[in-house]
Design a protein around this motif. Structure first.
Motif, PDB file in Angstrom:
ATOM      1  N   VAL A 123       0.836  -1.202   0.000  1.00 26.87           N
ATOM      2  CA  VAL A 123       0.000   0.000   0.000  1.00 26.87           C
ATOM      3  C   VAL A 123       0.868   1.248   0.000  1.00 26.87           C
ATOM      4  O   VAL A 123       0.551   2.248  -0.663  1.00 26.87           O
ATOM      5  CB  VAL A 123      -0.953  -0.014   1.220  1.00 26.87           C
ATOM      6  N   TRP A 124       1.972   1.216   0.716  1.00 21.86           N
ATOM      7  CA  TRP A 124       2.821   2.391   0.833  1.00 21.86           C
ATOM      8  C   TRP A 124       3.358   2.846  -0.519  1.00 21.86           C
ATOM      9  O   TRP A 124       3.684   4.016  -0.715  1.00 21.86           O
ATOM     10  CB  TRP A 124       3.982   2.115   1.778  1.00 21.86           C
ATOM     11  N   ARG A 125       3.448   1.893  -1.489  1.00 23.78           N
ATOM     12  CA  ARG A 125       3.954   2.262  -2.806  1.00 23.78           C
ATOM     13  C   ARG A 125       3.001   3.199  -3.539  1.00 23.78           C
ATOM     14  O   ARG A 125       3.416   3.920  -4.450  1.00 23.78           O
ATOM     15  CB  ARG A 125       4.175   1.009  -3.649  1.00 23.78           C
ATOM     16  N   HIS A 126       1.735   3.185  -3.155  1.00 23.01           N
ATOM     17  CA  HIS A 126       0.755   4.037  -3.818  1.00 23.01           C
ATOM     18  C   HIS A 126       0.628   5.409  -3.161  1.00 23.01           C
ATOM     19  O   HIS A 126      -0.151   6.237  -3.627  1.00 23.01           O
ATOM     20  CB  HIS A 126      -0.611   3.341  -3.806  1.00 23.01           C
ATOM     21  N   VAL A 127       1.373   5.646  -2.084  1.00 22.88           N
ATOM     22  CA  VAL A 127       1.362   6.951  -1.410  1.00 22.88           C
ATOM     23  C   VAL A 127       2.519   7.780  -1.955  1.00 22.88           C
ATOM     24  O   VAL A 127       3.677   7.359  -1.850  1.00 22.88           O
ATOM     25  CB  VAL A 127       1.490   6.785   0.117  1.00 22.88           C
ATOM     26  N   PRO A 128       2.265   8.927  -2.567  1.00 29.59           N
ATOM     27  CA  PRO A 128       3.355   9.733  -3.137  1.00 29.59           C
ATOM     28  C   PRO A 128       4.391  10.112  -2.089  1.00 29.59           C
ATOM     29  O   PRO A 128       4.093  10.270  -0.903  1.00 29.59           O
ATOM     30  CB  PRO A 128       2.618  10.978  -3.667  1.00 29.59           C
ATOM     31  N   ALA A 129       5.621  10.233  -2.533  1.00 31.69           N
ATOM     32  CA  ALA A 129       6.722  10.541  -1.615  1.00 31.69           C
ATOM     33  C   ALA A 129       6.558  11.913  -0.971  1.00 31.69           C
ATOM     34  O   ALA A 129       7.045  12.134   0.146  1.00 31.69           O
ATOM     35  CB  ALA A 129       8.058  10.456  -2.354  1.00 31.69           C
ATOM     36  N   ASP A 130       5.905  12.847  -1.660  1.00 28.89           N
ATOM     37  CA  ASP A 130       5.731  14.198  -1.118  1.00 28.89           C
ATOM     38  C   ASP A 130       4.380  14.388  -0.440  1.00 28.89           C
ATOM     39  O   ASP A 130       3.960  15.531  -0.196  1.00 28.89           O
ATOM     40  CB  ASP A 130       5.897  15.233  -2.231  1.00 28.89           C
ATOM     41  N   HIS A 131       3.690  13.299  -0.142  1.00 24.98           N
ATOM     42  CA  HIS A 131       2.389  13.405   0.524  1.00 24.98           C
ATOM     43  C   HIS A 131       2.572  13.929   1.951  1.00 24.98           C
ATOM     44  O   HIS A 131       3.538  13.596   2.632  1.00 24.98           O
ATOM     45  CB  HIS A 131       1.693  12.044   0.551  1.00 24.98           C
ATOM     46  N   LEU A 132       1.627  14.761   2.398  1.00 26.71           N
ATOM     47  CA  LEU A 132       1.725  15.366   3.729  1.00 26.71           C
ATOM     48  C   LEU A 132       1.805  14.307   4.827  1.00 26.71           C
ATOM     49  O   LEU A 132       2.576  14.452   5.787  1.00 26.71           O
ATOM     50  CB  LEU A 132       0.523  16.280   3.962  1.00 26.71           C
ATOM     51  N   LEU A 133       1.052  13.234   4.678  1.00 34.23           N
ATOM     52  CA  LEU A 133       1.031  12.220   5.731  1.00 34.23           C
ATOM     53  C   LEU A 133       2.361  11.483   5.840  1.00 34.23           C
ATOM     54  O   LEU A 133       2.702  10.996   6.913  1.00 34.23           O
ATOM     55  CB  LEU A 133      -0.103  11.228   5.480  1.00 34.23           C
ATOM     56  N   ARG A 134       3.101  11.384   4.740  1.00 39.69           N
ATOM     57  CA  ARG A 134       4.444  10.782   4.835  1.00 39.69           C
ATOM     58  C   ARG A 134       5.359  11.632   5.703  1.00 39.69           C
ATOM     59  O   ARG A 134       6.138  11.113   6.513  1.00 39.69           O
ATOM     60  CB  ARG A 134       5.050  10.620   3.442  1.00 39.69           C
ATOM     61  N   SER A 135       5.262  12.950   5.550  1.00 37.83           N
ATOM     62  CA  SER A 135       6.098  13.842   6.363  1.00 37.83           C
ATOM     63  C   SER A 135       5.705  13.777   7.829  1.00 37.83           C
ATOM     64  O   SER A 135       6.567  13.813   8.717  1.00 37.83           O
ATOM     65  CB  SER A 135       5.969  15.282   5.843  1.00 37.83           C
ATOM     66  N   ILE A 136       4.406  13.664   8.080  1.00 39.43           N
ATOM     67  CA  ILE A 136       3.932  13.621   9.461  1.00 39.43           C
ATOM     68  C   ILE A 136       4.272  12.289  10.114  1.00 39.43           C
ATOM     69  O   ILE A 136       4.640  12.230  11.293  1.00 39.43           O
ATOM     70  CB  ILE A 136       2.416  13.878   9.504  1.00 39.43           C
ATOM     71  N   ASP A 137       4.170  11.205   9.360  1.00 42.13           N
ATOM     72  CA  ASP A 137       4.345   9.867   9.930  1.00 42.13           C
ATOM     73  C   ASP A 137       5.742   9.673  10.517  1.00 42.13           C
ATOM     74  O   ASP A 137       5.917   8.892  11.451  1.00 42.13           O
ATOM     75  CB  ASP A 137       4.070   8.821   8.850  1.00 42.13           C
ATOM     76  N   ARG A 138       6.716  10.381   9.983  1.00 45.09           N
ATOM     77  CA  ARG A 138       8.088  10.243  10.491  1.00 45.09           C
ATOM     78  C   ARG A 138       8.211  10.704  11.932  1.00 45.09           C
ATOM     79  O   ARG A 138       9.113  10.271  12.658  1.00 45.09           O
ATOM     80  CB  ARG A 138       9.057  11.042   9.616  1.00 45.09           C
ATOM     81  N   PHE A 139       7.303  11.587  12.369  1.00 44.87           N
ATOM     82  CA  PHE A 139       7.413  12.164  13.706  1.00 44.87           C
ATOM     83  C   PHE A 139       6.322  11.679  14.659  1.00 44.87           C
ATOM     84  O   PHE A 139       6.314  12.078  15.821  1.00 44.87           O
ATOM     85  CB  PHE A 139       7.350  13.696  13.611  1.00 44.87           C
ATOM     86  N   VAL A 140       5.404  10.873  14.174  1.00 42.99           N
ATOM     87  CA  VAL A 140       4.304  10.404  15.017  1.00 42.99           C
ATOM     88  C   VAL A 140       4.744   9.172  15.798  1.00 42.99           C
ATOM     89  O   VAL A 140       5.103   8.147  15.215  1.00 42.99           O
ATOM     90  CB  VAL A 140       3.058  10.082  14.170  1.00 42.99           C
ATOM     91  N   ASP A 141       4.738   9.286  17.104  1.00 39.96           N
ATOM     92  CA  ASP A 141       5.082   8.170  17.989  1.00 39.96           C
ATOM     93  C   ASP A 141       3.972   8.041  19.024  1.00 39.96           C
ATOM     94  O   ASP A 141       3.885   8.815  19.966  1.00 39.96           O
ATOM     95  CB  ASP A 141       6.433   8.415  18.669  1.00 39.96           C
ATOM     96  N   LEU A 142       3.108   7.060  18.806  1.00 47.80           N
ATOM     97  CA  LEU A 142       1.969   6.841  19.695  1.00 47.80           C
ATOM     98  C   LEU A 142       2.114   5.549  20.475  1.00 47.80           C
ATOM     99  O   LEU A 142       1.122   4.933  20.869  1.00 47.80           O
ATOM    100  CB  LEU A 142       0.670   6.816  18.870  1.00 47.80           C
ATOM    101  N   SER A 143       3.345   5.161  20.717  1.00 46.79           N
ATOM    102  CA  SER A 143       3.586   3.872  21.368  1.00 46.79           C
ATOM    103  C   SER A 143       3.114   3.853  22.814  1.00 46.79           C
ATOM    104  O   SER A 143       2.833   2.780  23.355  1.00 46.79           O
ATOM    105  CB  SER A 143       5.076   3.537  21.302  1.00 46.79           C
ATOM    106  N   GLY A 144       3.027   5.000  23.453  1.00 47.51           N
ATOM    107  CA  GLY A 144       2.650   5.015  24.867  1.00 47.51           C
ATOM    108  C   GLY A 144       1.168   5.180  25.131  1.00 47.51           C
ATOM    109  O   GLY A 144       0.745   5.218  26.291  1.00 47.51           O
TER     110      GLY A 144
END
Length: 462
Positions: A53-74
């Motif tokens: 699925v990730w292959r269909h998400v453009p590299a410059d998509h906003l959610l790709r930039s956000i996902d790098r910083f989202v840590d909801l492990s706790g």
């Protein structure tokens, strides 16, 4: 192999001899083997599709930039006390938070529409870790958790503070200069259905918004912000305030208060309040204190508009928080009749008196009293009065007090903080702060025009 699924094959109870003979035959075993093979192929096909699925998400998509910083492990550990250990499995709270992030970033305010968009959009499915066959929760799940687990655990506040801490770790917060301001958000209340504020809430009203309104009557940011009874009260959302601050038709509204860092306009704290100036000042104090307690950030200066320039607020910043107020002083001493303003009188600290342009002195008391009485009035001001005989024969009387027998000048008990703010207003740093303060207006514009939060969808202060 680690990816090999476990297969449980149950034949159940054989109720007749024909079925038993069929299962024992070569044809029956062949059909069972083909069914198992087909199930395994479908299983792996779904897993491979989910991974791609990730292959269909453009590299410059906003959610790709956000996902790098989202840590909801706790989150799961944080909400563990609010979930039962028995019963059917609950909806993953991380999934709900990720969906709310999508709604916030993409301006999707309706939770029904948000569920539909996540169901159809591959980028949203990838961000929510749903794959192709993951189930999207029902929209009612958000309402139940918002008024239940999320509210009881203060989860959304903790997520906000986690984001601020990450911005600080990345060097986006300078911590030297802050700015504060408030903006009106229309409440979900019809301006045509309100009644007089003196009548109060209708006795038959028993909605969640009414119960929340009654719960915050003693809160300084809502019911206790001012003793003035509102002109009109909305039965649907009584905590909202009737206001015409936009110089147009009046409407019911709340105030959203931002405290931002001036370096990169990072929102350090946010607070909701009723739409009156006193409540906004209270919200400002709470946000500054909370940022100092949670993050240990003590700003050197605070930029704001005149609404925060009251004597009490300036004294709180200077004496209690040691913050330089880059704020215009809220002063009503200006005169329009051409007579001398308060600035024309010089204050003598040693004698605690004012000297008028004619050289005469104005004092809090011009005679001694048997019983000592306070010079400070209920509004926190000291009134300095000239002698009537000094003003009677003064050559400057017509330019000073033409309509009164003697001139009077007021001085706040917090005048030292007001004088400091006036001195700061003459510096170049103040001009810079006034220019940087516009960043908070940019954030309000983004909130209303991009995120579409110009009108509230939910009711009640919570």
């Amino acid at each position: 192999a680690p990816d090999m699924p476990s297969i449980l094959f149950e034949t159940g109870y054989i109720s007749n001899m024909q079925d038993a003979a069929f299962l024992d035959s070569a044809e029956g075993r062949d059909r069972i083997a083909k069914a198992v093979l087909q199930a395994v192929e479908v299983h792996f096909a779904r897993r491979m599709a989910a991974r791609r699925v990730w292959r269909h998400v453009p590299a410059d998509h906003l959610l790709r930039s956000i996902d790098r910083f989202v840590d909801l492990s706790g989150i799961r550990e944080e909400l563990k006390p609010f979930y039962s250990e028995t019963g059917r499995p609950s909806i993953d709270p991380e999934l709900m938070i990720r969906m709310l992030i999508i709604g916030y970033c993409m301006g999707i305010r309706s939770e029904r529409r948000l569920c539909d968009e996540v169901h159809l959009n591959l980028a949203y499915r990838w961000f929510c870790r749903l794959g192709l066959d993951g189930d999207v929760p029902d929209h009612s799940t958000f309402s139940k958790n918002r008024h239940g687990r999320f509210c009881d655990s203060d989860l959304l506040r903790r997520l906000f503070e986690t984001t601020v801490a990450r911005c600080m770790a990345e060097g986006l917060v300078g911590g030297e200069g802050f700015a504060v301001d408030a903006s009106l958000i229309r409440a979900d209340a019809n301006r045509q259905t309100g009644g007089p504020g003196s009548d109060g809430v209708p006795p038959a009203a028993d909605s969640r918004a009414v119960r929340e309104y009654l719960a915050v009557l003693d809160d300084a940011a809502f019911g206790a912000a001012t003793p003035v009874v509102p002109k009109y009260l909305a039965p649907a959302d009584p905590a909202s305030r009737w206001t015409s601050a936009h110089r147009g038709p009046a409407f019911y509204a709340y105030s959203t208060n931002y405290l931002i860092d001036l370096d990169h306009a990072v929102i350090m704290d946010v607070e909701a309040s009723t739409a009156v100036r006193q409540a906004e000042v209270t919200a400002c104090k709470r946000m500054i204190a909370r940022v100092q307690d949670r993050f240990g950030v003590w700003p050197e200066r605070l930029a704001a508009d005149t609404a925060y320039g009251s004597a009490e607020m300036l004294a709180w910043l200077v004496h209690e928080r040691d913050i330089q107020p880059h704020i215009p002083v809220f002063d009503k001493s200006a005169r329009r009749d051409g007579t001398f303003e308060r600035d024309a009188f010089t204050y003598d600290h040693d004698d605690d008196s004012y000297v008028c342009p004619g050289g005469k002195r104005l004092r809090p008391r011009n005679r001694n009293f048997t019983t000592m009485r306070s010079d400070v009035s209920q509004d926190g001001f000291i009134r300095y009065r000239a002698r009537q005989q000094d003003c009677g024969g003064c050559a400057l009387r017509e330019r000073c007090t033409p309509n009164m027998p003697a001139r009077k000048v007021t001085r706040s008990i917090h005048e030292g903080a007001r004088d400091l703010a006036r001195d700061i207003a003459t510096t170049d740093a103040y001009v810079t702060s006034r220019r940087q303060r516009k960043k908070v207006e940019m954030l309000f514009a983004h909130l209303k025009r991009i995120l579409k939060l110009d009108r509230l969808r939910l009711r009640g202060p919570n």
